[in-house]
Enzyme design. Structure first.
Site, PDB file in Angstrom:
ATOM      1  N   SER A  21      -5.476  -0.656  -1.554  1.00  0.00           N
ATOM      2  CA  SER A  21      -5.102  -1.998  -1.102  1.00  0.00           C
ATOM      3  C   SER A  21      -4.989  -2.930  -2.297  1.00  0.00           C
ATOM      4  CB  SER A  21      -6.138  -2.510  -0.095  1.00  0.00           C
ATOM      5  OG  SER A  21      -5.657  -3.660   0.570  1.00  0.00           O
ATOM      6  N   ASN A  22      -4.987  -4.224  -2.078  1.00  0.00           N
ATOM      7  CA  ASN A  22      -4.926  -5.182  -3.190  1.00  0.00           C
ATOM      8  C   ASN A  22      -5.766  -6.413  -2.850  1.00  0.00           C
ATOM      9  OD1 ASN A  22      -3.171  -7.235  -1.826  1.00  0.00           O
ATOM     10  ND2 ASN A  22      -1.799  -5.452  -1.733  1.00  0.00           N
TER      11      ASN A  22
END
Ligand code: PMT
Length: 224
Positions: A21-22
């Site tokens: 993810s980020n």
């Protein structure tokens, strides 16, 4: 008018307990959705997993993966007058998701990744929908943002620098440069994301009005 706004990150599963993810918190996208609603518009907010309550009066469509966001945007897009793609959609997903938790190893191991589908690129061209992309950059902001504007079929790209802790991802403040098709640029200096969002909604609405006026002019010209 109907706004569709995307926000937050996506999560790409690796196994039942892990994902890629980020750092997107959703703050910028949620502020945009709230600002569009406060300006009197219908708003659908397609959001990846974030820890924010949805703004009042906004229809929330929760998604997790880039594939789910792809499907949600495609389903909302035909009825949208404005699409704002503020989400930080993952660019890669695991080529294969393991059904079992991958066991810890003592030696190095590699994950095979494949690109996710580009949502903006995949949308059909609609003259009656104003499409806004974002560009999250750590370097050569103007060059990369202009390239995205040309490549991604957007009327406008809003670029932000995500290499600083005080603006961009996760922070409460942002600073943006707006790139438009005719080569025009405009800078919004560092300010709370809520203020930046209010200003962006005003700018977007002015541009929508301009393109509507142009269309009317063309129709009147062809009638005479
Ligand atoms: O959520 P916050 O913490 O408030 O942070 C806000 C933000 C920094 C995430 C936001 O302002 C922002 O920049 N969002 C876009 C992040 C991003 O993914 O940028 P990009 O340059 O990688 O992508 C360009 C555009 O393509 C974006 O509009 C993105 O939504 C879109 N995209 C990206 C990948 C993909 N598979 N499909 C897409 O449509």
């Amino acid at each position: 008018m109907k706004f569709v706004v995307t926000a937050g990150p996506t999560r790409e599963p690796i196994d039942p307990v892990r994902f890629l993810s980020n750092r997107s918190s959703g703050k910028m996208g949620y502020a945009l959705a709230a600002a569009a609603r406060a300006a009197g518009h219908k708003v659908e907010l397609i959001s990846g997993p974030v820890c924010l309550p949805p703004p009042r009066g906004v229809k929330l469509i929760p998604v997790i993966t880039a594939d789910e966001m792809f499907a949600a945007v495609h389903s909302s897009f035909p009825h949208a007058d404005v699409l704002v793609m503020c989400a930080a959609v993952a660019d890669y997903q695991a080529a294969r998701m393991s059904r079992r938790k991958i066991k810890k190893k003592t030696e190095e191991f590699s994950l095979v990744l494949k690109p996710t589908r580009d949502i903006l690129l995949s949308l059909p061209r609609r003259r009656d929908c104003f499409v806004v992309g974002f560009a999250a950059e750590t370097n050569d902001l103007a060059r990369h943002a202009r390239a995205k504007l040309a490549r991604k079929n957007c009327e406008m790209v809003i670029a932000n620098d995500v290499s600083h802790a005080e603006i961009g991802m996760e922070s409460d403040e942002n600073a943006v440069t707006i790139f438009q098709r005719e080569g025009r640029t405009r800078v919004l200096k560092r300010a709370p994301k809520k203020e930046i969002a209010r200003e962006l909604v005003k700018i977007i609405l002015r541009e929508v009005q301009k393109s509507f006026d142009k269309k009317m002019l063309r129709m009147n010209d062809s009638d005479t």
